[in-house]
Design a protein around this motif. Sequence first.
Motif, short mmCIF file in Angstrom:
data_model
loop_
_atom_site.label_atom_id
_atom_site.label_comp_id
_atom_site.label_asym_id
_atom_site.label_seq_id
_atom_site.Cartn_x
_atom_site.Cartn_y
_atom_site.Cartn_z
N LEU A 56 20.90 46.29 41.40
CA LEU A 56 21.20 44.88 41.15
C LEU A 56 22.71 44.64 41.14
O LEU A 56 23.19 43.63 41.68
CB LEU A 56 20.59 44.42 39.83
N LEU A 57 23.45 45.55 40.53
CA LEU A 57 24.91 45.41 40.50
C LEU A 57 25.49 45.51 41.91
O LEU A 57 26.45 44.79 42.24
CB LEU A 57 25.52 46.46 39.58
N ALA A 58 24.91 46.38 42.74
CA ALA A 58 25.38 46.49 44.13
C ALA A 58 25.10 45.21 44.90
O ALA A 58 25.96 44.73 45.65
CB ALA A 58 24.71 47.69 44.81
N VAL A 59 23.91 44.65 44.71
CA VAL A 59 23.55 43.40 45.40
C VAL A 59 24.49 42.28 44.98
O VAL A 59 24.92 41.47 45.80
CB VAL A 59 22.08 43.02 45.12
N ALA A 81 33.27 31.83 38.32
CA ALA A 81 32.95 30.42 38.60
C ALA A 81 33.00 30.17 40.10
O ALA A 81 33.91 30.62 40.80
CB ALA A 81 33.95 29.52 37.88
N GLY A 82 31.99 29.47 40.57
CA GLY A 82 31.94 29.10 41.98
C GLY A 82 31.29 30.13 42.88
O GLY A 82 31.08 29.88 44.06
N ILE A 83 30.96 31.29 42.35
CA ILE A 83 30.30 32.33 43.16
C ILE A 83 28.83 32.35 42.79
O ILE A 83 28.47 32.64 41.65
CB ILE A 83 30.94 33.71 42.93
N GLY A 84 27.99 32.04 43.75
CA GLY A 84 26.55 32.00 43.51
C GLY A 84 25.92 33.37 43.56
O GLY A 84 26.53 34.34 43.99
N ARG A 85 24.70 33.43 43.11
CA ARG A 85 23.93 34.66 43.18
C ARG A 85 23.22 34.75 44.53
O ARG A 85 22.73 33.74 45.03
CB ARG A 85 22.89 34.70 42.07
N PRO A 86 23.12 35.94 45.08
CA PRO A 86 22.36 36.10 46.32
C PRO A 86 20.90 35.68 46.11
O PRO A 86 20.35 35.85 45.02
CB PRO A 86 22.46 37.60 46.61
N GLY A 87 20.27 35.16 47.15
CA GLY A 87 18.88 34.71 47.06
C GLY A 87 17.91 35.80 46.66
O GLY A 87 16.87 35.52 46.04
N GLU A 88 18.23 37.05 46.97
CA GLU A 88 17.33 38.15 46.62
C GLU A 88 17.15 38.29 45.11
O GLU A 88 16.11 38.76 44.65
CB GLU A 88 17.88 39.48 47.16
N ASP A 138 8.46 54.49 45.25
CA ASP A 138 8.29 54.19 46.68
C ASP A 138 8.75 52.77 47.00
O ASP A 138 9.40 52.53 48.03
CB ASP A 138 6.84 54.39 47.11
N HIS A 139 8.43 51.83 46.13
CA HIS A 139 8.88 50.44 46.32
C HIS A 139 10.40 50.36 46.28
O HIS A 139 11.02 49.65 47.07
CB HIS A 139 8.29 49.51 45.26
N PHE A 140 11.01 51.08 45.33
CA PHE A 140 12.47 51.07 45.25
C PHE A 140 13.10 51.66 46.50
O PHE A 140 14.08 51.13 47.02
CB PHE A 140 12.97 51.82 44.01
N GLU A 141 12.56 52.75 46.99
CA GLU A 141 13.09 53.35 48.21
C GLU A 141 13.04 52.36 49.37
O GLU A 141 14.00 52.22 50.13
CB GLU A 141 12.35 54.63 48.56
N ALA A 142 11.92 51.67 49.50
CA ALA A 142 11.79 50.68 50.57
C ALA A 142 12.75 49.51 50.36
O ALA A 142 13.39 49.03 51.31
CB ALA A 142 10.34 50.18 50.65
N LEU A 143 12.87 49.06 49.12
CA LEU A 143 13.77 47.95 48.80
C LEU A 143 15.22 48.33 49.08
O LEU A 143 15.96 47.57 49.69
CB LEU A 143 13.58 47.56 47.33
N PHE A 144 15.61 49.51 48.64
CA PHE A 144 16.99 49.97 48.85
C PHE A 144 17.28 50.08 50.35
O PHE A 144 18.36 49.70 50.80
CB PHE A 144 17.23 51.31 48.17
N MET A 147 17.63 46.57 51.89
CA MET A 147 18.85 45.87 51.52
C MET A 147 20.12 46.60 51.98
O MET A 147 21.19 46.00 52.00
CB MET A 147 18.91 45.69 50.00
N SER A 148 20.00 47.84 52.38
CA SER A 148 21.17 48.63 52.77
C SER A 148 21.94 47.98 53.90
O SER A 148 23.16 47.89 53.85
CB SER A 148 20.72 50.04 53.17
N ASP A 149 21.24 47.50 54.91
CA ASP A 149 21.92 46.87 56.05
C ASP A 149 22.69 45.63 55.64
O ASP A 149 23.82 45.43 56.05
CB ASP A 149 20.92 46.53 57.16
N SER A 150 22.06 44.79 54.81
CA SER A 150 22.76 43.56 54.42
C SER A 150 23.95 43.86 53.51
O SER A 150 24.95 43.17 53.57
CB SER A 150 21.80 42.57 53.76
#
Length: 154
Positions: A56-59, A81-88, A138-144, A147-150
Amino acid sequence: MSSARGLANHSLYMASLLLDAWEGAPEHLMAGSSAIDAAYAPAVRLHLLDAYGWFLLAVQRISPLPGTPPQGVDQLPDRAAGIGRPGEIEEYRRLEREGWLSRLCAPLPAGMPARRRPGSLAVSNDYLDIAACRECKDHFEALFARMSDSLDEY
């Protein structure tokens, strides 16, 4: 200083090591597999939640990193201030409440998990078992990986 992504991968690796040990634990030496679950589940859960928090901190591209990772979206530090959170982040918040991540984020019940009865494959309780922890890993591995490319684009 380590990167949040590196710390997330390290925590996921630590969870994998514990899962392998859990799977090979000598059940015949214990009073039943519920004792083994009680020994391994909290440690695996902690490593998985740490991996998630660092991710989450990396995202969020948080810098400098805190000493310990958040355990969910609601514990993320505020952004400038002024920096939004990513949609993920909203996707992860939803998963924490009602998806595969919700069981991992829920506190473990006190004491030992319910004992499995001979001939029964499942016990209905809220205690994490090895199958639930492997599924989360397994879900975390797929999620990571997804998101790695983005993350690399920035």
